[in-house]
Write a protein that holds these residues in place. Structure first.
Motif, short mmCIF file in Angstrom:
data_model
loop_
_atom_site.label_atom_id
_atom_site.label_comp_id
_atom_site.label_asym_id
_atom_site.label_seq_id
_atom_site.Cartn_x
_atom_site.Cartn_y
_atom_site.Cartn_z
N PHE A 1 8.73 -4.17 15.06
CA PHE A 1 9.61 -3.27 14.06
C PHE A 1 10.89 -4.10 13.71
CE2 PHE A 1 7.08 0.34 16.17
CZ PHE A 1 6.90 1.00 15.18
N LYS A 2 11.34 -5.03 14.49
CA LYS A 2 12.43 -5.66 14.08
C LYS A 2 12.15 -6.48 12.92
CE LYS A 2 15.41 -9.32 16.10
NZ LYS A 2 14.98 -10.61 15.91
N GLU A 3 10.81 -6.96 12.93
CA GLU A 3 10.56 -8.06 11.72
C GLU A 3 10.06 -7.06 10.42
OE1 GLU A 3 10.40 -11.65 10.83
OE2 GLU A 3 10.32 -11.16 12.95
N LEU A 4 9.65 -5.96 10.74
CA LEU A 4 9.37 -4.98 9.51
C LEU A 4 10.45 -4.57 8.94
CD1 LEU A 4 6.80 -3.71 8.40
CD2 LEU A 4 7.03 -1.74 10.07
N ARG A 5 11.51 -4.01 9.69
CA ARG A 5 12.80 -3.79 9.12
C ARG A 5 13.50 -4.83 8.11
NH1 ARG A 5 14.02 -1.76 14.57
NH2 ARG A 5 12.96 0.45 14.41
N SER A 6 13.26 -5.89 8.91
CA SER A 6 14.04 -6.91 8.20
C SER A 6 13.29 -7.46 6.95
CB SER A 6 14.44 -8.13 9.20
OG SER A 6 13.44 -9.08 9.12
N ARG A 7 11.91 -7.54 6.89
CA ARG A 7 11.15 -7.97 5.64
C ARG A 7 10.76 -7.04 4.66
NH1 ARG A 7 9.00 -13.30 6.64
NH2 ARG A 7 9.34 -13.99 8.84
N SER A 8 10.72 -5.57 5.09
CA SER A 8 9.90 -4.75 4.41
C SER A 8 10.94 -3.67 3.55
CB SER A 8 8.78 -4.18 4.96
OG SER A 8 8.30 -2.79 4.00
N TYR A 9 11.15 -3.98 2.26
CA TYR A 9 11.90 -3.18 1.55
C TYR A 9 11.48 -1.40 1.63
CZ TYR A 9 13.92 -1.65 -3.14
OH TYR A 9 14.51 -0.72 -4.03
N ILE A 10 10.12 -1.45 1.45
CA ILE A 10 9.29 -0.17 1.41
C ILE A 10 9.49 0.41 2.87
CG2 ILE A 10 7.22 1.20 1.20
CD1 ILE A 10 8.68 -0.54 -1.48
N LEU B 1 0.81 -1.18 0.11
CA LEU B 1 -0.01 0.10 -0.10
C LEU B 1 0.66 1.27 -0.07
CD1 LEU B 1 -2.72 -0.83 2.44
CD2 LEU B 1 -2.87 -1.08 0.09
N ASN B 2 1.90 1.45 0.63
CA ASN B 2 2.97 2.53 0.86
C ASN B 2 2.14 3.76 1.33
OD1 ASN B 2 4.53 4.41 -1.41
ND2 ASN B 2 5.06 4.15 0.43
N LEU B 3 1.37 3.43 2.41
CA LEU B 3 0.44 4.60 3.03
C LEU B 3 1.48 5.42 4.08
CD1 LEU B 3 -2.78 2.82 3.66
CD2 LEU B 3 -2.18 4.34 1.88
N PRO B 4 1.17 6.51 4.43
CA PRO B 4 1.90 7.34 5.36
C PRO B 4 1.81 6.98 6.89
CG PRO B 4 -0.07 8.42 4.78
CD PRO B 4 -0.01 7.41 3.79
N LEU B 5 0.59 6.08 7.12
CA LEU B 5 -0.08 5.87 8.50
C LEU B 5 -0.43 4.47 8.64
CD1 LEU B 5 0.03 6.88 11.30
CD2 LEU B 5 -2.27 7.87 10.71
N THR C 1 7.01 6.37 6.78
CA THR C 1 5.89 5.37 7.17
C THR C 1 5.83 5.27 8.30
OG1 THR C 1 6.65 4.07 5.13
CG2 THR C 1 5.35 2.81 6.91
N TYR C 2 4.73 5.87 8.93
CA TYR C 2 4.45 5.94 10.47
C TYR C 2 3.63 4.71 10.88
CZ TYR C 2 6.54 10.41 9.98
OH TYR C 2 7.57 11.29 9.65
N ARG D 1 12.14 0.06 5.06
CA ARG D 1 13.62 0.59 4.96
C ARG D 1 13.81 1.58 4.25
NH1 ARG D 1 14.34 -5.26 4.55
NH2 ARG D 1 15.24 -4.78 2.29
N LEU D 2 13.17 1.81 3.39
CA LEU D 2 13.24 3.35 2.48
C LEU D 2 12.51 4.18 3.10
CD1 LEU D 2 12.72 1.57 -1.12
CD2 LEU D 2 14.96 2.66 -0.44
N THR D 3 11.79 4.16 3.88
CA THR D 3 10.78 4.99 4.41
C THR D 3 10.83 5.26 5.85
OG1 THR D 3 8.91 3.76 4.37
CG2 THR D 3 9.33 5.35 2.50
#
Ligand SMILES: [Zn+2]
Length: 355
Positions: free
Chosen positions: A298-307, A275-279, A326-327, A309-311
């Motif tokens: 957040f640990k999982e998100l950082r390791s799995r989501s490219y988007i 989705l690449n949403l702000p919130l 991405t909040y 990590r970029l945002t």
């Protein structure tokens, strides 16, 4: 009948309107919550009744209509009725409001909720999935309003895991009203059975039910003395009780919330990448365990989501909420989000657009 993918472009929710009010109903398996609402003055009155699910759907519909009529009668002397909104547990087919078999509401499958209410009340009713209504409320009255963000995805962690997506102030309903079912995003290839009939969904890993199940599983291994003592003292222990045990340092209780955070992080990775949403908001009864599950999320998100990590927002961004990041945050409205969202429906959509 044209099938909407999004609710009709909404006239901007006008907070200066003072002479109009809506009636909103949050239909839950436990409670029916009613409110009369004005954009300028907020909640004028709210009423909670038990949902008489055991007495059958006719009894529940009769209670809904009586509660709605009551509020209309009391507030229409001084204000004009804008409309009636209702949030219902999903899956609910839109725009007609046809209920499908609901695990927590036996006997309601096949009920044409909107048509039944409209026939009884003699006026239009706007129906929405309760998690979508809650997301709408967070957008206009909760965290979205605080941050000035009009697009978000909300996950509600309760008995199950609900979800709603708001794009530029509009609910994303999808073709049949089934969009945004984030609780059924698959996170494991060979996972637990879910109430929806599938397996490996997020819901059986990230709901209140899942916390109790995980605690019982841990007790059954015979190696979780803290949890075993809790269950012996109080067989009806709640997720909050498990949370208190975790906060007191019990390693087995802590692990339950770490696993929950991991499940949420995997689900959110899929959602953020799509989705690449702000919130993205987390709400529902398990929110008070945020500090216990968020680090693993957040640990999982950082390791799995490219988007992601970029945002990912910096510490500074988390204070200023700079655009383009991405909040992932806590919802603000608590248990009121459902009925507040139902109250907003008549003000943010036009019933005729849904037919
Ligand atoms: Zn499922």
């Amino acid at each position: 009948v044209s099938r909407p993918v999004m609710r009709a472009a909404a006239p901007v929710f006008d907070r200066t309107i003072s002479d109009e009010f809506s009636v909103g109903v949050d239909f839950g398996g436990t409670n029916l919550r009613f409110a009369a609402y004005s954009p300028k003055d907020g909640v004028l009155e709210s009423v909670t009744l038990p949902s008489r699910v055991k007495d059958g759907r006719d009894a529940v519909v009769a209670d809904m209509c009586a509660g709605i009529r009551d509020l209309i009668a009391r507030h229409s002397k001084s204000r004009k009725l804008k409309g009636i909104g209702m949030g219902s547990p999903g899956p609910i087919e839109l725009p007609g409001g046809l209920l499908h078999d609901l695990p927590n509401l036996p006997g309601f499958g096949g009920l044409e909720l909107r048509a039944t209410l409209e026939k009884n009340l003699g006026t239009a009713v706007i129906i929405e999935n309760d998690a979508n209504a809650a997301a709408l409320a967070e957008c206009f009255l909760g965290r979205g309003k605080t941050l000035g963000i009009d697009s978000l995805c909300m996950m509600t962690l309760g008995t199950g895991v609900g979800g709603g997506i708001i794009l530029q102030g509009n609910i994303l309903d999808g073709m049949n009203g089934f969009a945004g079912e984030v609780g059924h995003v698959n996170i494991w290839t060979d996972g637990l059975r879910c109430g929806c009939g599938g397996h490996g969904c997020t819901e059986p890993y990230a709901s209140a039910t899942s916390v109790r199940r995980a605690a019982k599983d841990a007790i059954a291994t015979g190696t979780a003395p803290g949890l075993a003592a809790l269950a012996a003292k109080n067989p009806d222990f709640t997720p909050r009780d498990v949370g208190l045990l975790a906060e007191a340092g019990d390693a087995d209780a802590i692990r339950i919330f770490e696993n929950l955070g991991q499940a949420l992080g995997i689900a959110l990775s899929a959602i953020v990448n799509t989705l690449n949403l702000p919130l993205y908001l987390i709400g529902g009864g398990l929110l008070n365990a945020w500090d216990l599950f968020a680090p693993a999320l957040f640990k999982e998100l950082r390791s799995r989501s490219y988007i992601y990590r970029l945002t990912e927002p910096s510490a500074e961004d988390l204070r200023t909420h700079r655009e383009g990041k991405t909040y992932i945050e806590k919802a603000e409205l608590g248990g009121d989000a459902g009925f507040l969202g139902a109250c907003l429906l008549p003000f943010t959509t036009w019933p005729e657009a849904r037919r």
